[in-house]
Design a protein around this motif. Structure first.
Motif, PDB file in Angstrom:
ATOM      1  N   HIS A  38      -5.363   8.122   6.171  1.00  0.00           N
ATOM      2  CA  HIS A  38      -5.895   7.826   4.832  1.00  0.00           C
ATOM      3  C   HIS A  38      -7.403   8.062   4.786  1.00  0.00           C
ATOM      4  N   ARG A  81      -8.868   8.342   1.267  1.00  0.00           N
ATOM      5  CA  ARG A  81      -8.342   7.103   0.662  1.00  0.00           C
ATOM      6  C   ARG A  81      -8.864   5.939   1.493  1.00  0.00           C
ATOM      7  N   THR A  82     -10.175   5.731   1.420  1.00  0.00           N
ATOM      8  CA  THR A  82     -10.846   4.798   2.329  1.00  0.00           C
ATOM      9  C   THR A  82     -10.362   3.355   2.157  1.00  0.00           C
ATOM     10  N   GLY A  83     -10.248   2.910   0.916  1.00  0.00           N
ATOM     11  CA  GLY A  83      -9.853   1.526   0.663  1.00  0.00           C
ATOM     12  C   GLY A  83      -8.511   1.197   1.274  1.00  0.00           C
ATOM     13  N   ARG A  84      -7.547   2.078   1.038  1.00  0.00           N
ATOM     14  CA  ARG A  84      -6.209   1.867   1.595  1.00  0.00           C
ATOM     15  C   ARG A  84      -6.234   1.977   3.118  1.00  0.00           C
ATOM     16  N   ASP A 129      -3.129   1.136  -7.941  1.00  0.00           N
ATOM     17  CA  ASP A 129      -3.600  -0.105  -7.324  1.00  0.00           C
ATOM     18  C   ASP A 129      -2.960  -1.354  -7.944  1.00  0.00           C
ATOM     19  N   ILE A 172       0.819  -1.218   0.000  1.00  0.00           N
ATOM     20  CA  ILE A 172       0.000   0.000   0.000  1.00  0.00           C
ATOM     21  C   ILE A 172       0.853   1.268   0.000  1.00  0.00           C
ATOM     22  N   VAL A 175      -8.711   1.204   5.101  1.00  0.00           N
ATOM     23  CA  VAL A 175      -9.287  -0.029   5.665  1.00  0.00           C
ATOM     24  C   VAL A 175      -8.240  -1.138   5.700  1.00  0.00           C
ATOM     25  N   LEU A 176      -7.496  -1.290   4.594  1.00  0.00           N
ATOM     26  CA  LEU A 176      -6.472  -2.339   4.543  1.00  0.00           C
ATOM     27  C   LEU A 176      -5.381  -2.107   5.596  1.00  0.00           C
TER      28      LEU A 176
END
Lengths: 61, 139
Positions: free
Chosen positions: B33, B38-41, A31, A25, B43-44
Motif C-alpha cells: 500500500h 495508499r499511505t493511510g491504509r 473510507d 481496510i 500505516v493501519l
C-alpha cells in the motif's frame, strides 16, 4: 522479550480489534464504508464472544 | 430454462504491474500500500499486523514447522507454517534472532500461536488488496 499474560477475554478482544481493522481496510472501497465495516465486524466479534461465553457458562451447569 | 450470462473476463494484468507491490506487501505488512501511495491504509495495516504478531510473540506463541504425517498433522503444521511465513520480515527476524518458542501447554501460549498465524493470514489479505489496487480493480 517481556511476557504477556492475558485472560481469555483480553486475548479475544485484541484479536477482534486487529482483525476488524484489517477486514475493514481490505473489504470496502471508500473510507466511510471501511470504517462502518470495521465497526460492524468488531461488533459481531464482541456479540459472538459474549454470546458464546454465556452459552458455555449456562452449558457448564 | 435459465439464461446463461456470459462472464466478463477480466484482462490479464502484466506481472510487472503488481508483483513489486505484492512482494513488498509480504516483506513489510502494508508495504504494498505504501508503494501504491495508499499511505493511510498502509500505516493501519502495518500497525494491526505487527501488533498482532508482537502480541503473539509476547504470549510465547509457537511457530510451526512444516511436518508431515497423517492428514490432520500435515494440515495443521503446513498450514500453520504458511501462516507464520506470511508474516514476512516479522517472521524472518523472529527466526534469525531466535525468538521462536518451543510448543508448551497453556491457554496464553495457544492464543499466542493463533495470533502469530493469523497475523500472517491478515497480511495475505493485505497482499491481495495490494494486488487488486495495482491491477486497477480497486481504488
Amino acid at each position: 522479550m517481556p511476557k504477556m499474560n492475558l485472560s481469555h477475554f483480553e486475548a479475544a478482544f485484541l484479536f477482534s480489534l486487529f482483525t476488524s481493522v484489517v477486514m475493514g481496510i481490505v473489504t470496502k472501497n471508500n473510507d466511510r464504508d471501511r470504517l462502518h465495516y470495521g465497526i460492524y465486524t468488531f461488533a459481531c466479534f464482541m456479540i459472538a464472544l459474549f454470546g458464546l461465553g454465556w452459552l458455555m457458562y449456562f452449558g457448564h451447569g | 430454462m435459465a439464461v446463461k450470462e456470459k462472464e466478463e473476463k477480466q484482462p490479464a494484468v502484466p506481472i510487472g504491474a503488481w508483483a513489486p507491490a505484492v512482494a513488498l506487501g509480504w516483506l513489510i505488512p502494508g508495504g504494498g500500500h505504501f508503494l501504491l501511495k495508499r499511505t493511510g491504509r498502509g500505516v493501519l495495516l502495518l500497525i494491526a499486523v505487527t501488533s498482532m504478531f508482537v502480541c503473539g510473540l509476547m504470549m510465547r506463541g509457537y511457530m510451526f514447522q512444516p511436518q508431515t504425517g497423517d492428514l490432520l498433522t500435515t494440515l495443521i503444521n503446513v498450514g500453520g507454517f504458511v501462516g507464520d511465513v506470511a508474516g514476512g520480515i516479522l517472521y524472518l527476524l523472529t527466526v534469525w534472532l531466535g525468538y521462536n518458542q518451543p510448543d508448551v501447554a497453556g491457554h496464553v501460549h495457544d492464543y499466542g500461536t493463533k495470533f502469530l498465524v493469523v497475523a500472517g493470514l491478515l497480511n495475505i489479505l493485505a497482499m491481495v488488496d495490494a494486488f487488486e489496487i495495482a491491477a486497477g480493480r480497486k481504488e
